[in-house]
Design a protein around this motif. Structure first.
Motif, short mmCIF file in Angstrom:
data_model
loop_
_atom_site.label_atom_id
_atom_site.label_comp_id
_atom_site.label_asym_id
_atom_site.label_seq_id
_atom_site.Cartn_x
_atom_site.Cartn_y
_atom_site.Cartn_z
N UNK A 273 0.76 -1.09 0.06
CA UNK A 273 0.16 0.30 -0.04
C UNK A 273 0.89 1.26 0.08
N UNK B 97 1.83 4.72 1.41
CA UNK B 97 1.66 5.32 2.69
C UNK B 97 1.30 6.68 2.85
N UNK C 78 9.19 12.96 9.76
CA UNK C 78 10.31 12.02 10.01
C UNK C 78 9.79 10.55 9.89
N UNK C 79 8.62 10.39 10.32
CA UNK C 79 8.20 8.90 10.29
C UNK C 79 8.11 8.77 8.59
N UNK D 118 9.72 9.94 6.20
CA UNK D 118 11.01 9.69 5.77
C UNK D 118 11.26 8.24 6.03
N UNK D 119 11.26 7.67 7.21
CA UNK D 119 11.28 6.16 7.43
C UNK D 119 10.87 5.34 6.54
N UNK D 120 9.46 5.63 6.40
CA UNK D 120 8.90 4.60 5.32
C UNK D 120 9.26 4.83 4.17
N UNK E 152 12.43 5.41 3.12
CA UNK E 152 13.68 4.95 3.19
C UNK E 152 13.59 3.41 3.23
N UNK E 153 12.52 2.85 4.04
CA UNK E 153 12.10 1.43 3.96
C UNK E 153 11.75 1.04 2.70
N UNK F 251 15.08 0.49 0.89
CA UNK F 251 16.08 -0.64 1.30
C UNK F 251 15.30 -2.07 0.74
N UNK F 252 14.12 -2.03 0.83
CA UNK F 252 13.68 -3.60 0.40
C UNK F 252 13.23 -3.55 -1.11
N UNK G 131 5.92 1.36 -3.21
CA UNK G 131 5.07 1.94 -2.74
C UNK G 131 5.42 3.54 -2.47
N UNK H 35 13.97 16.34 8.82
CA UNK H 35 13.57 15.28 8.23
C UNK H 35 13.91 15.64 6.71
N UNK I 71 17.32 14.87 5.73
CA UNK I 71 17.62 13.50 5.69
C UNK I 71 16.98 12.94 4.15
N UNK J 135 19.24 11.29 1.48
CA UNK J 135 18.76 9.68 1.21
C UNK J 135 17.99 9.68 -0.31
#
Lengths: 269, 318
Positions: free
Chosen positions: A59, A61, A122-123, A125-127, A129-130, A133-134, A138, A157, A160, A164
């Motif tokens: 999905x 985000x 920030x959250x 950005x983590x999504x 980035x995830x 990485x994978x 999405x 953020x 970052x 990234x």
């Protein structure tokens, strides 16, 4: 879904949001009216989401960082089928899962708990980035308020995301020019936002954030850098006496005002 | 009991953390490390060379670091967010509350160099408030291992636990206390020494000190029970109540303020269930003077002989 249909849905969401805030006797109606067109475009055109599988790993985000406009999100989620439409009448009632700020462990479709400002980006950005990485495809969207951009965590953020190279991240700033107590210009004026984001190596698009024909292409845009949409909106959009009035940040309409607002929004349907 | 002729070898628990994380990351590709320019101090150099793509260094920006951790977890990664404990907890406490604890994000927070490990750097760099700040947050186990063996076990446990946690590690050398192969159990105290006159409870860098204190007490004819209580939340109520009922007095010692930390957590259980005299040793609500961590622990009454003295004074109040 075409823009005319999206506009119709946005008006329905505005109407239901107004009713919910009036009935609950609380809410953040000004910022809800300003962001509803963006939410509508996201949920009814742009986001790849499946209400029957709210945790599907593929999905897109979406994070509503300006969590105080939760009611608009709930109405949108209900209309999209994530929660029952009749549940909106429980907004702010004891033990309702429709809290004043969204809870990801209770409300399907909510990705992370927001409320304190400066948390969503920030959250997000983590999504994003995830996904990098994978190798997931999405896309991550986050909506902040413009006053919220005064929080330093957002700028951490922003740095970052550029570092990234998160081309799978779109930040929408709901630029309605008012924060809780006053205009941004009188408080800590971040305008113009574009050069600040560009200085941090983001791609920036400026749109009228209450005009569907501008919102949709901006959200669907894909580039090579993190993308910021500066969405120029009107606080209280759609209700004449609320528009661009700071006191409608979290004021609740009187019965008389409610009837006027209801008539204006119904007429627009 | 005679003191050992050769002092025991001391270990920096960060090494056990780092080697365990690298081993786990080899087995589980979802594991990522997130840090705030703290590659060296978090001992992530090996992780970086083995998995360069999976080291997410956000720079000196702790609020973003914790938020990014929550987002990585949402996106299916298993993040270990590593930073010096004072900055991880103090700077980003609201992110820990809203993004991690309240959102119940599967993020492992790893506070490095906790307590007064950065002794001479002064109170800005001391993390003697972190138990108090974190143990009030729902969904967030708070764990302070006592040696390299428990550190490795706790890190391995964290990787399989479905939810957030806060691992509070030090850089101050500690001897091996638990047996090789020890498995970490959340919320379970370890009985390190049986005793009947009083119970000494500690975790982290204090556990070996209370063990020494128990040896001193034994030489003085006092039988002290010793509990290692790594998990501050959820706390082992059963072991604490048993200690209160069976030994009648409890001394706690911690590299933390006496307000809101391990001693407070133990006292809450004791007061509710089996009131007995207690003495809470720790930093007594002051900013520490200049000195090394070991010096400061002694300075604040936590040399093994001073702990033994406090225990004997407490026994008189039984």
């Amino acid at each position: 879904m075409d823009t005319t249909e999206l506009e119709r849905i946005a008006r329905e969401i505005r109407l239901r949001d107004l009713q919910a805030v009036f009935e609950a006797g609380a809410g953040h109606i000004g910022g809800e009216m300003s962001v509803i067109d963006i939410l509508t475009a996201l949920y009814f055109r742009v986001l790849n989401v499946w209400p029957d599988q709210p945790k599907h790993p593929d999905r897109d985000r979406f994070v509503l960082s300006k969590g105080h406009t939760a009611c608009a999100l709930y109405v949108t989620l209900a209309k999209r089928g994530f929660i029952p439409e009749e549940e909106i009448s429980t907004f702010l009632q004891p033990h309702s899962r429709l809290n004043g700020h969204p809870n990801c462990n209770k409300v399907p479709g909510v990705e992370t708990n927001t409320g304190p400002l400066g948390h969503g980006l920030p959250v997000a950005v983590g999504m994003a980035k995830a996904a990098k990485l994978s190798g997931a495809k999405f896309h991550t969207y986050v909506v902040t308020g413009d006053g919220e951009m005064q929080e330093g965590s957002n700028w951490e953020a922003i740095m970052a995301a550029a570092q990234f190279k998160l081309d799978n991240l779109t930040l929408v700033i709901d630029h309605n020019r008012f924060q809780q107590g006053a205009a941004l210009a009188e408080t800590n004026d971040l305008a113009p936002l574009r050069p600040k984001l560009e200085a941090f190596d983001w791609e920036v698009t400026e749109i009228n954030g209450n005009t569907m024909s501008e919102i949709v292409p901006a959200l669907e845009h894909r580039g090579t850098r993190p993308h910021c949409i500066v969405a120029h909106t009107n606080k209280g959009h759609g209700i004449s006496f609320m528009q661009d009035r700071v006191d409608w940040h979290h004021k609740v309409p009187s019965k008389e005002q409610y009837e006027i607002a209801l008539a204006e929004l119904s007429e627009a349907l | 009991m005679n003191a050992p002729i050769n002092p025991p070898k001391l270990h920096d628990c960060r090494d056990a953390f780092a080697t365990t994380l690298e081993r786990l990351a080899t087995e589980n590709e979802k594991i990522v490390a997130v840090c705030n320019d703290s590659v060296g101090s978090s001992k992530l150099g090996g992780f970086k060379s083995k998995f360069p793509e999976r080291l997410v260094n956000v720079g000196i920006a702790e609020q973003n670091m914790v938020g990014v951790g929550a987002g990585l977890a949402n996106g299916g990664r298993l993040p270990f967010v590593c930073a010096a404990a004072p900055f991880l907890t103090g700077r980003s406490l609201e992110q820990i509350k809203a993004d991690i604890s309240y959102s119940n994000a599967n993020v492992k927070l790893v506070g490095i160099s906790s307590g007064m490990a950065y002794g001479e750097l002064g109170p800005t760099h001391h993390s003697i408030e972190d138990f108090a700040w974190t143990r009030v947050l729902p969904n967030l186990p708070v764990i302070a291992p006592c040696d390299r063996i428990e550190t490795a076990a706790a890190v391995a446990w964290a990787a399989t636990y479905d939810g957030p946690c806060f691992l509070r590690l030090s850089r101050v050398g500690v001897p091996d206390l638990l047996p090789e192969g020890h498995k970490f159990e959340l919320g379970k105290a370890n009985l390190l020494r049986q005793g009947s006159d009083i119970t000494l409870i500690a975790n982290g860098t204090l556990t070996h000190r209370i063990l020494k204190a128990a040896e001193i007490l034994a030489e003085r004819g006092v039988s002290a029970r010793v509990l290692n209580l790594a998990t501050v939340r959820p706390i082992d109520e059963e072991a604490i109540i048993a200690a209160a009922r069976e030994t009648g007095a409890i001394v706690t010692a911690e590299e933390h303020s006496i307000f809101g930390g391990l001693g407070s957590a133990v006292a809450e259980v004791v007061v509710d269930n089996a009131p007995v005299p207690m003495k809470r040793l720790g930093v007594p609500g002051v900013y520490a003077p200049t000195g090394s961590a070991e010096f400061l622990l002694d300075e604040f009454g936590m040399a093994p002989s001073a702990i033994a003295d406090a225990a004997q004074a407490l026994i008189k109040r039984k």
